[in-house]
Design a protein around this motif. Structure first.
Motif, short mmCIF file in Angstrom:
data_model
loop_
_atom_site.label_atom_id
_atom_site.label_comp_id
_atom_site.label_asym_id
_atom_site.label_seq_id
_atom_site.Cartn_x
_atom_site.Cartn_y
_atom_site.Cartn_z
N VAL A 123 29.75 34.99 27.55
CA VAL A 123 29.69 36.12 28.49
C VAL A 123 30.22 35.70 29.86
CG1 VAL A 123 27.85 37.33 27.26
CG2 VAL A 123 27.25 35.77 29.13
N THR A 124 30.03 34.44 30.22
CA THR A 124 30.61 33.95 31.48
C THR A 124 32.13 33.94 31.39
OG1 THR A 124 28.64 32.61 31.87
CG2 THR A 124 30.59 32.06 33.15
N TYR A 125 32.66 33.54 30.24
CA TYR A 125 34.11 33.58 30.02
C TYR A 125 34.63 35.01 30.13
CZ TYR A 125 38.54 33.80 27.60
OH TYR A 125 39.84 34.08 27.27
N TRP A 126 33.92 35.96 29.54
CA TRP A 126 34.35 37.36 29.65
C TRP A 126 34.40 37.80 31.11
CZ3 TRP A 126 30.56 39.32 25.37
CH2 TRP A 126 31.10 39.03 24.12
N TRP A 127 33.40 37.37 31.89
CA TRP A 127 33.35 37.71 33.31
C TRP A 127 34.54 37.10 34.05
CZ3 TRP A 127 32.18 34.23 37.44
CH2 TRP A 127 31.99 34.85 38.67
N VAL A 128 34.84 35.83 33.77
CA VAL A 128 35.97 35.15 34.42
C VAL A 128 37.28 35.80 33.99
CG1 VAL A 128 37.26 32.96 34.53
CG2 VAL A 128 34.78 32.95 34.73
N ALA A 129 37.45 36.08 32.69
CA ALA A 129 38.68 36.67 32.18
C ALA A 129 38.92 38.06 32.75
CB ALA A 129 38.63 36.72 30.65
N ASP A 130 37.86 38.75 33.12
CA ASP A 130 38.01 40.09 33.69
C ASP A 130 38.19 40.06 35.20
OD1 ASP A 130 38.12 42.90 33.28
OD2 ASP A 130 36.06 43.09 34.01
N GLY A 131 38.39 38.88 35.76
CA GLY A 131 38.66 38.76 37.19
C GLY A 131 37.43 38.56 38.05
N GLY A 132 36.34 38.14 37.46
CA GLY A 132 35.11 37.97 38.20
C GLY A 132 35.19 36.97 39.33
N VAL A 133 35.89 35.87 39.10
CA VAL A 133 35.99 34.84 40.13
C VAL A 133 36.86 35.33 41.29
CG1 VAL A 133 36.80 32.49 40.61
CG2 VAL A 133 35.61 32.98 38.47
N GLN A 134 37.96 36.02 40.98
CA GLN A 134 38.84 36.53 42.03
C GLN A 134 38.13 37.55 42.92
OE1 GLN A 134 39.72 36.38 38.81
NE2 GLN A 134 41.40 34.91 38.79
N GLU A 135 37.19 38.30 42.36
CA GLU A 135 36.49 39.32 43.13
C GLU A 135 35.46 38.72 44.09
OE1 GLU A 135 34.86 41.88 40.17
OE2 GLU A 135 36.79 42.81 39.73
N LEU A 136 35.22 37.43 44.00
CA LEU A 136 34.26 36.80 44.90
C LEU A 136 34.80 36.66 46.32
CD1 LEU A 136 32.81 34.00 42.59
CD2 LEU A 136 31.76 36.18 43.19
N GLY A 137 36.07 36.99 46.54
CA GLY A 137 36.68 36.86 47.85
C GLY A 137 36.14 37.81 48.90
N GLY A 138 35.73 39.00 48.50
CA GLY A 138 35.20 39.98 49.46
C GLY A 138 33.69 40.09 49.33
N TRP A 139 33.06 40.60 50.39
CA TRP A 139 31.60 40.72 50.40
C TRP A 139 31.13 41.72 49.36
CZ3 TRP A 139 27.31 38.46 51.24
CH2 TRP A 139 26.13 39.16 51.44
N ALA A 140 31.61 42.96 49.42
CA ALA A 140 31.16 44.00 48.50
C ALA A 140 31.61 43.72 47.07
CB ALA A 140 31.65 45.37 48.97
#
Length: 190
Positions: A35-52
């Motif tokens: 499930v962590t891989y699914w989150w990363v593959a869906d751009g989860g890490v890239q979305e950490l750049g902004g607050w919201a």
């Protein structure tokens, strides 16, 4: 007299139990990694750049992890013979309890972070956003109904009257009947 295979080969039973425990442990961690891989593959890490977007992204991750642990809880209490033989029912119940607390805390973090993220990271907009999410998003009323309601103080002191809101609105287990009947009480038809 015929001896059971476990009595003849006690080392083999211990090896089998050890193998089952290892497989169960690895399976749990693989499900969490998946499930962590699914989150990363869906751009989860890239979305950490902004607050919201970061709050929303972490909220999605905590929701995925909570769901995986909820599935593990079901398996733990499903009385799977190999797991029960390897761990014993008492140990499975302890692991189930720990997994439940962890899953519940992740679910609460999911709720807070998703709501706060959808409110664009503004704390003052969070209550209104929670209302909008609950009322306007499909399936959210059912999700709210599934959130356990805390027990009342008089229930902890021995009152037998359950909270009416919990009985009507929430499928969460009520502790009062369990206290009266015990864990393995037989079903009684009335």
């Amino acid at each position: 007299m015929i001896e059971s295979p476990a009595a003849v080969l006690p080392g083999r039973r211990a090896h089998t139990d050890s193998t089952v425990r290892t497989i169960a442990f690895v399976t749990l961690w693989l499900s969490l990694l998946l499930v962590t891989y699914w989150w990363v593959a869906d751009g989860g890490v890239q979305e950490l750049g902004g607050w919201a977007t970061g709050l929303t992204s972490l909220g999605r991750l905590t929701g995925l992890l909570a769901a995986a642990l909820l599935l593990a809880q079901v398996v733990l209490m499903a009385r799977v013979p190999m797991l029960e033989a390897a761990y014993g029912q008492d140990q499975l119940a302890r692991i189930h309890r720990l997994t439940g607390f962890t899953s519940f805390n992740l679910m609460l973090a999911h709720l807070v972070m998703i709501t706060w993220g959808y409110a664009a990271g503004e704390l003052g907009r969070t209550p209104a956003m929670l209302w909008d999410l609950t009322v306007d998003y499909p399936g959210m009323l059912l999700a709210v109904a599934g959130v356990p309601v805390p027990e009342r103080a008089d229930e902890r002191q021995g009152s037998t009257a359950p909270d009416p809101v919990r009985v009507v609105a929430s499928p969460a287990p009520v502790r009062v009947p369990r206290r009266r009947t015990g864990f393995a009480a037989p079903a009684v038809d009335r």
